[in-house]
Design an enzyme around this catalytic site. Structure first.
Site, short mmCIF file in Angstrom:
data_model
loop_
_atom_site.label_atom_id
_atom_site.label_comp_id
_atom_site.label_asym_id
_atom_site.label_seq_id
_atom_site.Cartn_x
_atom_site.Cartn_y
_atom_site.Cartn_z
N LYS A 34 0.85 -1.19 0.00
CA LYS A 34 0.00 0.00 0.00
C LYS A 34 0.88 1.24 0.00
O LYS A 34 1.82 1.36 0.79
CB LYS A 34 -0.92 0.04 1.23
CG LYS A 34 -1.81 1.28 1.28
CD LYS A 34 -2.77 1.24 2.45
CE LYS A 34 -2.13 1.77 3.73
NZ LYS A 34 -1.98 3.26 3.71
N ASP A 62 -3.65 4.28 -1.76
CA ASP A 62 -4.62 4.72 -0.76
C ASP A 62 -4.74 6.24 -0.81
O ASP A 62 -4.07 6.97 -0.09
CB ASP A 62 -4.16 4.26 0.63
CG ASP A 62 -5.18 4.53 1.71
OD1 ASP A 62 -6.36 4.75 1.37
OD2 ASP A 62 -4.80 4.51 2.89
N LYS A 64 -8.02 7.91 -0.88
CA LYS A 64 -9.26 8.36 -0.24
C LYS A 64 -9.84 9.57 -0.98
O LYS A 64 -10.17 10.61 -0.38
CB LYS A 64 -9.03 8.69 1.23
CG LYS A 64 -8.53 7.50 2.06
CD LYS A 64 -8.38 7.88 3.52
CE LYS A 64 -7.84 6.73 4.35
NZ LYS A 64 -6.41 6.42 4.05
N LEU A 65 -9.99 9.45 -2.27
CA LEU A 65 -10.47 10.56 -3.10
C LEU A 65 -11.87 11.00 -2.68
O LEU A 65 -12.75 10.17 -2.44
CB LEU A 65 -10.48 10.16 -4.57
CG LEU A 65 -9.11 9.84 -5.19
CD1 LEU A 65 -9.30 9.31 -6.60
CD2 LEU A 65 -8.21 11.07 -5.18
N ASP A 67 -14.43 14.32 -3.90
CA ASP A 67 -14.64 15.59 -4.61
C ASP A 67 -15.93 15.44 -5.40
O ASP A 67 -16.64 14.44 -5.27
CB ASP A 67 -13.45 15.88 -5.53
CG ASP A 67 -13.18 17.38 -5.68
OD1 ASP A 67 -14.15 18.12 -5.97
OD2 ASP A 67 -12.03 17.80 -5.50
N GLY A 209 1.14 -1.83 8.77
CA GLY A 209 2.21 -0.87 8.54
C GLY A 209 3.30 -0.97 9.57
O GLY A 209 4.27 -1.71 9.42
#
Length: 240
Positions: A34, A62, A64-65, A67, A209
């Protein structure tokens, strides 16, 4: 060695040079990575391309769009040229639909974010999110995202079993951050589970992570997590 691509390692490092060095240390133990916003200005897309084309790795971007529809569609269309495997967008139905339009013709899975695993009810209250149990809100957002065409959702492992039981979830992916090996420090995560518990609850991919990235021996840490994922406690339910 054939890596288990249910494990996705988050390359939470400053730049592409550090990311590539970490991937080389992990070698064939990890096949899925990722890349997040933190590395975007540090050569993240170039790293994604190199890991995919030169090393045969799978890539989860990653972003996280969030709009208006036209902007999301255009952004996804541009990003899809990088031969990505997963891409995140916010779970609002109009965002999901636009992202699917942008990904048309590409083998790119659009994953909808439900509620961040670093948030609890107090955090949602501070952000003026509508009242209600976090668990129920996640299920509602997941169902709406699936109805809008999402290929999968990002959710905490604590909601995974309930999401898997949704009729709308048939054939869809559940990807969970907030995974910590038994005994590991939780960091900023609040809704967490172990690798074994997540797999047992029907999760398709877990994202890890810091327990790998910050380990003295990242490869050994990844192999330990993989062992947890294949333990008797990690038997996933029959989905038939």
């Amino acid at each position: 060695m054939l890596a288990d691509d249910r494990l996705i390692v988050a390359l939470d490092v400053p730049n592409a040079v550090a990311g590539l060095a970490l991937a080389e240390r992990l070698g064939d133990a990890v096949s899925f990575y990722k890349i997040g916003l933190g590395m975007l200005t540090g050569g993240g897309l170039a790293l994604a391309n190199e890991l995919k084309q030169e090393h045969g790795k799978r890539i989860f971007l990653d972003m996280k769009l969030f709009d208006i529809g036209n902007t999301v569609e255009a952004a996804v269309r541009g990003l899809s040229q990088f031969d990505l495997d997963f891409l995140t967008v916010h779970g609002d139905p109009h965002v999901v639909r636009a992202a699917k339009e942008g990904a048309a013709g590409k083998d790119l899975k659009i994953l909808a974010v439900t509620i961040l695993t670093s948030l609890n009810r107090d955090d949602l209250d501070a952000s003026l999110i509508k009242p209600g149990d976090v668990h129920d809100l996640v299920l509602e957002r997941a169902a709406r995202a699936f109805e809008a065409g999402a290929d999968g959702v990002i959710a905490s492992p604590q909601e995974a079993a309930a999401i898997r039981a949704l009729p709308e979830a048939a054939g869809r992916l559940i990807v969970t951050p907030g995974i910590r090996p038994a005994g590991a420090d939780l960091g900023d995560q609040k809704r967490v589970a172990t690798p074994a518990n997540a797999i047992a609850d029907g999760v398709d991919h877990i994202v890890v992570g810091r327990p790998v990235v910050h380990a003295p021996d990242p490869r050994a840490a990844a192999l330990s997590i993989l062992a947890e994922m294949t333990s008797p406690q990690a038997v996933a339910p029959n989905r038939s």
